[in-house]
Design a protein around this motif. Sequence first.
Motif, short mmCIF file in Angstrom:
data_model
loop_
_atom_site.label_atom_id
_atom_site.label_comp_id
_atom_site.label_asym_id
_atom_site.label_seq_id
_atom_site.Cartn_x
_atom_site.Cartn_y
_atom_site.Cartn_z
N LYS A 116 -8.63 1.90 -42.52
CA LYS A 116 -9.26 0.82 -42.32
C LYS A 116 -9.92 0.95 -40.78
O LYS A 116 -11.25 0.51 -40.78
CB LYS A 116 -8.20 -0.51 -42.07
N ARG A 162 -6.45 -5.67 -49.93
CA ARG A 162 -5.92 -6.93 -49.22
C ARG A 162 -5.38 -6.34 -47.91
O ARG A 162 -5.77 -6.97 -46.81
CB ARG A 162 -4.88 -7.39 -50.04
N ARG A 163 -4.66 -5.34 -47.90
CA ARG A 163 -4.03 -4.72 -46.60
C ARG A 163 -5.12 -4.69 -45.62
O ARG A 163 -5.03 -4.92 -44.41
CB ARG A 163 -3.50 -3.51 -46.92
N ASP A 164 -6.22 -4.04 -45.91
CA ASP A 164 -7.33 -3.65 -44.93
C ASP A 164 -8.50 -4.47 -44.94
O ASP A 164 -9.35 -4.11 -44.29
CB ASP A 164 -7.97 -2.28 -45.26
N GLY A 165 -8.20 -5.84 -45.16
CA GLY A 165 -9.17 -7.12 -45.00
C GLY A 165 -10.49 -7.00 -45.52
O GLY A 165 -11.50 -7.18 -45.08
N TYR A 218 -2.27 -0.79 -38.50
CA TYR A 218 -3.45 -0.58 -38.79
C TYR A 218 -3.64 0.64 -39.58
O TYR A 218 -2.98 1.61 -39.01
CB TYR A 218 -4.36 -0.27 -37.46
#
Length: 447
Positions: free
Chosen positions: A260, A114-117, A256
């Motif tokens: 990612k 989720r954090r890294d899209g 970031y």
Amino acid sequence: MAKEVSECTVWEIRVMSNVKKILDVAEGTWEMESRLMGTPVGDRNNWSISNYFYLQVLAACFYPALLEDDSLPLDVKQRAESLLRECDGGSVGSYTDSSGITKIKHCVSQFITRRDGGVPSSPDNIFIKSGSQTIMLKLLIHSKDSCQTGVLIPVPTYASFIIALEEQGAAIIPYHLCEEQGWTLQVEELRKALHTGRKTCNPVALYICNPGNPTGHIQSRKSIEEVIRFAAEERLFILADEVYQSCVYGDDTEFYSYKKVLSEMGSTICSTVELASFNSVSKGFMGECGLRGGYMELVNLDPAVKEYASRLFSARSCPPVVGQIALDLMADPPKPGDPSFPTFSEVGEVFAELPGISCQPLKAGFFVFPCLHFSLKAIKWAKKRQMEPDMLYCLRLLEETGLHVRPGCEYGQRKDSHHIRFVHFISPVQKLSIMLLDIANWYLLSY
């Protein structure tokens, strides 16, 4: 002697003249904070209502009889029951797998995705431990080799990581962050440090702290890309300490992750650069340092090396179960619509520059690293007492005001510069701390 007595007298007058003001502000800011957080005035042990959810779940896991208590929110009970089902015998006193409870590893991998899209994360690459950085150092550092293993580390950096490197027998290769440009990491400085380090050791790893401790800086995406390309060219393993990733401030500031950014670079780089990233419940919005729970995610490791890493983890006992539970709660906090969500909130941070102190803009993390501008007289006064000026400043501040800050000389700093590491609280009580610092400025500017 007479001169020193005079100096002490002026100091004491300055302090005493502010005592009533300090106490008034302390009471006022506490009362303000209590009302903002919904905590009864005077109940100073329970100000962090944003942690109520975690504390309630932990309490129910340790004492399951609380699951029958109607005062606990439904989502608290459901989470505690779910976690207890993963423990042998339904008890947090049971051993778990050496790399962590499977369900919690899945929860952490989903959090990372989720954090890294949407960048995939596998539970097989997640290792839960207290002290996972130390185990990673054991994997990378070979103290018995004829040529000492080297690790590049930022200056300033926090002392405990330096101690961990020294304990493993590593050669420390310092690279300086650029204070004048907001503590930025510059690749040319990395090249310079690496070139110097190769004269005396075998550099194998690059340690990054992002967001920074103690500087409070955060890397831009472009900066991270440059560092990854540098690591690829020089065949360096990246150790990405990202434990402050949830503490990012400002509309123009974004975190970031190294993983990612790496995943979105060219195919050769994204599949070959080796990376270990770290996160912890000790930092971030939880700040539960005593629970000792954190994770490491490994990226692009050779399967044989990853297997060896697994054996290193297995050689130690399982991670503390309470820390694993806290990690699950950090990775999957209450969501809008959950009964516990309304109390899950934050209060804005406050910080202001003071005379005699300059500070780069705070971007992320728990700490700032202000620069102290001592008069020549103050520096001579400290040297006469065989102390660094920033150390003497911190001791005097603690003695006279009770405010505890750490001197920059403990973290590394450029020659003839002086700093303090200052914990900024996400709370109106920060105003009190700033007032106390203002008292100490008399020493900074006048001696």
